[in-house]
Design a protein around this motif. Structure first.
Motif, PDB file in Angstrom:
ATOM      1  N   MET A   1      19.571   0.004 -40.956  1.00  0.00           N
ATOM      2  CA  MET A   1      18.824   0.162 -41.842  1.00  0.00           C
ATOM      3  C   MET A   1      18.811  -0.112 -43.275  1.00  0.00           C
ATOM      4  N   PRO A   2      18.670  -1.001 -43.799  1.00  0.00           N
ATOM      5  CA  PRO A   2      18.828  -1.150 -45.418  1.00  0.00           C
ATOM      6  C   PRO A   2      17.959  -0.020 -46.273  1.00  0.00           C
ATOM      7  N   ILE A   3      18.834   0.271 -47.223  1.00  0.00           N
ATOM      8  CA  ILE A   3      18.774   1.329 -47.448  1.00  0.00           C
ATOM      9  C   ILE A   3      18.283   0.631 -49.146  1.00  0.00           C
ATOM     10  N   ASN A   4      17.543   0.802 -50.009  1.00  0.00           N
ATOM     11  CA  ASN A   4      17.313   0.685 -51.133  1.00  0.00           C
ATOM     12  C   ASN A   4      17.377   1.613 -51.915  1.00  0.00           C
ATOM     13  N   ILE A   5      18.500   0.893 -52.836  1.00  0.00           N
ATOM     14  CA  ILE A   5      19.381   1.971 -54.243  1.00  0.00           C
ATOM     15  C   ILE A   5      19.300   1.090 -55.000  1.00  0.00           C
ATOM     16  N   LEU A  15      29.805   0.625 -49.912  1.00  0.00           N
ATOM     17  CA  LEU A  15      29.162   0.592 -48.762  1.00  0.00           C
ATOM     18  C   LEU A  15      28.833  -0.788 -48.268  1.00  0.00           C
ATOM     19  N   GLU A  16      28.920  -1.946 -49.653  1.00  0.00           N
ATOM     20  CA  GLU A  16      28.692  -3.623 -48.942  1.00  0.00           C
ATOM     21  C   GLU A  16      29.816  -4.025 -48.688  1.00  0.00           C
ATOM     22  N   LYS A  17      30.829  -2.969 -49.391  1.00  0.00           N
ATOM     23  CA  LYS A  17      32.360  -3.465 -48.507  1.00  0.00           C
ATOM     24  C   LYS A  17      32.783  -3.128 -46.978  1.00  0.00           C
ATOM     25  N   GLU A  18      31.705  -2.356 -46.378  1.00  0.00           N
ATOM     26  CA  GLU A  18      32.204  -1.712 -45.476  1.00  0.00           C
ATOM     27  C   GLU A  18      31.202  -2.446 -44.686  1.00  0.00           C
ATOM     28  N   ARG A  19      30.265  -3.269 -45.088  1.00  0.00           N
ATOM     29  CA  ARG A  19      29.358  -3.921 -44.401  1.00  0.00           C
ATOM     30  C   ARG A  19      28.655  -3.274 -43.855  1.00  0.00           C
ATOM     31  N   ILE A  20      27.786  -2.296 -44.759  1.00  0.00           N
ATOM     32  CA  ILE A  20      26.855  -1.419 -44.509  1.00  0.00           C
ATOM     33  C   ILE A  20      25.763  -1.793 -45.545  1.00  0.00           C
ATOM     34  N   PHE A  21      24.645  -2.667 -44.581  1.00  0.00           N
ATOM     35  CA  PHE A  21      22.829  -3.097 -45.189  1.00  0.00           C
ATOM     36  C   PHE A  21      22.659  -2.159 -46.765  1.00  0.00           C
ATOM     37  N   SER A  61      19.786   2.011 -38.937  1.00  0.00           N
ATOM     38  CA  SER A  61      18.841   2.260 -38.015  1.00  0.00           C
ATOM     39  C   SER A  61      17.379   1.418 -38.772  1.00  0.00           C
ATOM     40  N   PRO A  62      17.030   0.587 -38.094  1.00  0.00           N
ATOM     41  CA  PRO A  62      16.408  -0.705 -38.524  1.00  0.00           C
ATOM     42  C   PRO A  62      14.805  -0.486 -39.367  1.00  0.00           C
ATOM     43  N   LEU A  63      15.015   0.199 -40.235  1.00  0.00           N
ATOM     44  CA  LEU A  63      13.849   0.506 -41.225  1.00  0.00           C
ATOM     45  C   LEU A  63      14.573   0.806 -43.102  1.00  0.00           C
ATOM     46  N   GLN A  64      13.700   0.060 -43.374  1.00  0.00           N
ATOM     47  CA  GLN A  64      13.983   0.699 -44.588  1.00  0.00           C
ATOM     48  C   GLN A  64      14.087   1.568 -44.865  1.00  0.00           C
ATOM     49  N   PHE A 285      22.278  11.822 -37.456  1.00  0.00           N
ATOM     50  CA  PHE A 285      21.569  11.673 -38.611  1.00  0.00           C
ATOM     51  C   PHE A 285      20.391  10.177 -38.086  1.00  0.00           C
ATOM     52  N   MET A 286      20.954   9.485 -37.251  1.00  0.00           N
ATOM     53  CA  MET A 286      19.631   8.472 -36.372  1.00  0.00           C
ATOM     54  C   MET A 286      18.923   8.775 -35.702  1.00  0.00           C
ATOM     55  N   ASN A 287      19.052  10.100 -35.171  1.00  0.00           N
ATOM     56  CA  ASN A 287      17.879  10.683 -34.548  1.00  0.00           C
ATOM     57  C   ASN A 287      16.898  11.615 -35.775  1.00  0.00           C
ATOM     58  N   TRP A 288      17.736  12.207 -36.361  1.00  0.00           N
ATOM     59  CA  TRP A 288      16.493  12.921 -37.302  1.00  0.00           C
ATOM     60  C   TRP A 288      16.073  11.856 -37.478  1.00  0.00           C
ATOM     61  N   LEU A 289      15.919  11.077 -38.724  1.00  0.00           N
ATOM     62  CA  LEU A 289      15.308   9.934 -39.156  1.00  0.00           C
ATOM     63  C   LEU A 289      14.294   9.413 -37.965  1.00  0.00           C
ATOM     64  N   ASN A 290      14.464   8.742 -36.650  1.00  0.00           N
ATOM     65  CA  ASN A 290      13.980   8.472 -36.221  1.00  0.00           C
ATOM     66  C   ASN A 290      12.387   9.619 -35.553  1.00  0.00           C
ATOM     67  N   TYR A 291      12.877  10.366 -34.539  1.00  0.00           N
ATOM     68  CA  TYR A 291      12.236  11.556 -33.908  1.00  0.00           C
ATOM     69  C   TYR A 291      11.947  12.435 -35.046  1.00  0.00           C
ATOM     70  N   TYR A 292      12.321  12.652 -36.250  1.00  0.00           N
ATOM     71  CA  TYR A 292      11.742  13.733 -37.174  1.00  0.00           C
ATOM     72  C   TYR A 292      11.514  13.175 -38.535  1.00  0.00           C
ATOM     73  N   VAL A 293      11.268  12.093 -38.561  1.00  0.00           N
ATOM     74  CA  VAL A 293      11.156  11.452 -39.881  1.00  0.00           C
ATOM     75  C   VAL A 293      10.090  10.084 -39.338  1.00  0.00           C
ATOM     76  N   TYR A 294      10.936   9.426 -38.981  1.00  0.00           N
ATOM     77  CA  TYR A 294       9.016   7.831 -38.988  1.00  0.00           C
ATOM     78  C   TYR A 294       8.285   7.786 -38.063  1.00  0.00           C
ATOM     79  N   GLN A 295       8.946   9.164 -36.613  1.00  0.00           N
ATOM     80  CA  GLN A 295       7.992   9.087 -35.931  1.00  0.00           C
ATOM     81  C   GLN A 295       6.985   9.930 -36.165  1.00  0.00           C
ATOM     82  N   GLU A 296       6.898  11.336 -36.729  1.00  0.00           N
ATOM     83  CA  GLU A 296       6.094  12.357 -37.810  1.00  0.00           C
ATOM     84  C   GLU A 296       5.317  12.117 -38.495  1.00  0.00           C
ATOM     85  N   THR A 297       5.863  11.030 -39.628  1.00  0.00           N
ATOM     86  CA  THR A 297       5.297  11.058 -41.013  1.00  0.00           C
ATOM     87  C   THR A 297       4.112  10.627 -40.797  1.00  0.00           C
ATOM     88  N   PRO A 298       3.477  10.906 -41.844  1.00  0.00           N
ATOM     89  CA  PRO A 298       2.275   9.889 -41.991  1.00  0.00           C
ATOM     90  C   PRO A 298       2.086   8.172 -42.533  1.00  0.00           C
TER      91      PRO A 298
END
Length: 302
Positions: A1-5, A15-21, A61-64, A285-298
């Motif tokens: 997931m690209p993090i917008n910071i 994070l960029e040195k660790e190749r985190i997107f 994860s694949p979301l922004q 953390f990926m399960n939380w973001l996917n199942y309880y945030v992304y899948q549930e949020t309007p």
């Protein structure tokens, strides 16, 4: 997931040195998608370290994701510069009119205090109550988990005879819960706290589910039955050397502290710690973001 910071946030370079997107504001606006909006209430003293640890896990994860960093305005921090707070953080008064898809409430090294004696407790209560209607899912960590369990469900904490510090083995409760998908039946995660909650109090509460525990470290993972609140009593976000740094800090203060359990190879503090909880932390953390945030949020908050 690209993090917008923010481009200037110190965590971005690490994070960029660790190749985190990661991406900054300029690139994010070119993507015509609905990003997740996550607010992190950072109660830890060394806020820059905690920012990096949490952003690392949110970048898998694949979301922004848009991140808002929050700190309690009613507390004077002594370990993070006011310049850093002014540049990268918001206060509750600045964001309470907004809706968020997810929220993380971190730990804080104040377990020795009764909740009501914490100087920012009234502000934290206001934030936790606000989250009931303004946040799709809230993830609580360590002291933040104990605070949430106490405020929302009346679960009391109690003092431990000695600090629970180390990397402990945990067991999953046999429940078909989405948060647990892909997790091993047994896994390791760090703990660092002076207080605990009774397992029986969680099991007997009609609105809570015990999802994971440790024979030595006690309760680990709890969820409300309406799936709005998730509580982690440990620190899966910790870096490999975090417990070592805490141990050396306490020794330098002359505290009667035990060496972190199951942490240093050969129980020798001269040996470099090995991170044995990385995959567990990422998946949780990926399960939380996917199942309880992304899948549930309007898609559009009313």
């Amino acid at each position: 997931m690209p993090i917008n910071i923010p481009r200037e946030l110190p965590a971005k370079t690490i994070l960029e040195k660790e190749r985190i997107f990661v991406m900054d504001d300029l690139r994010a606006v070119t993507q015509d998608i609905r990003p997740l909006n996550i607010v992190i209430l950072n109660l830890m003293p060394e806020k820059e370290k905690t920012e990096t640890q949490l952003l690392r896990l949110l970048g898998n994860s694949p979301l922004q994701v848009n991140i808002t960093l929050l700190y309690p305005a009613t507390h004077e921090t002594k370990t993070t510069s006011q310049i850093h707070l002014d540049q990268f953080y918001k206060t509750f008064g600045e964001i309470k009119h907004r809706k968020y898809d997810g929220m993380i409430i971190t730990g804080a090294p104040i377990e020795h205090l009764p909740f009501e004696e914490v100087d920012y407790w009234p502000e934290l209560v206001a934030i936790m109550d606000w989250a009931k209607t303004n946040v799709t899912s809230t993830l609580h960590i360590c002291w933040g988990a104990q605070a949430g369990l106490y405020h929302h469900f009346g679960i009391e904490k109690y003092n431990l005879p000695q600090k629970c510090s180390g990397v402990f083995r945990h067991h999953l409760v046999d429940e078909p819960i989405k948060l647990l998908r892909g997790l091993d039946d047994q896994f390791c995660s760090p703990h660092s706290r002076h207080t605990d909650v009774h397992k029986e109090a969680i099991e007997q509460h009609p609105d809570l589910l015990l999802l994971s525990h440790s024979d030595e470290a006690g309760v680990y993972l709890v969820m409300s039955k309406d799936e709005r609140f998730i509580f982690i009593t440990g620190h899966p976000e910790y870096d490999a050397e975090t417990l070592q740094q805490e141990y050396m800090r306490d020794l330098s203060k002359g505290l009667d502290i035990h060496m972190p359990a199951y942490y240093f190879p050969g129980d020798n503090p001269d040996n470099k710690p090995v991170k044995t909880w990385r995959s567990h932390a990422y998946l949780l953390f990926m399960n939380w973001l996917n199942y309880y945030v992304y899948q549930e949020t309007p898609y559009i908050w009313e």
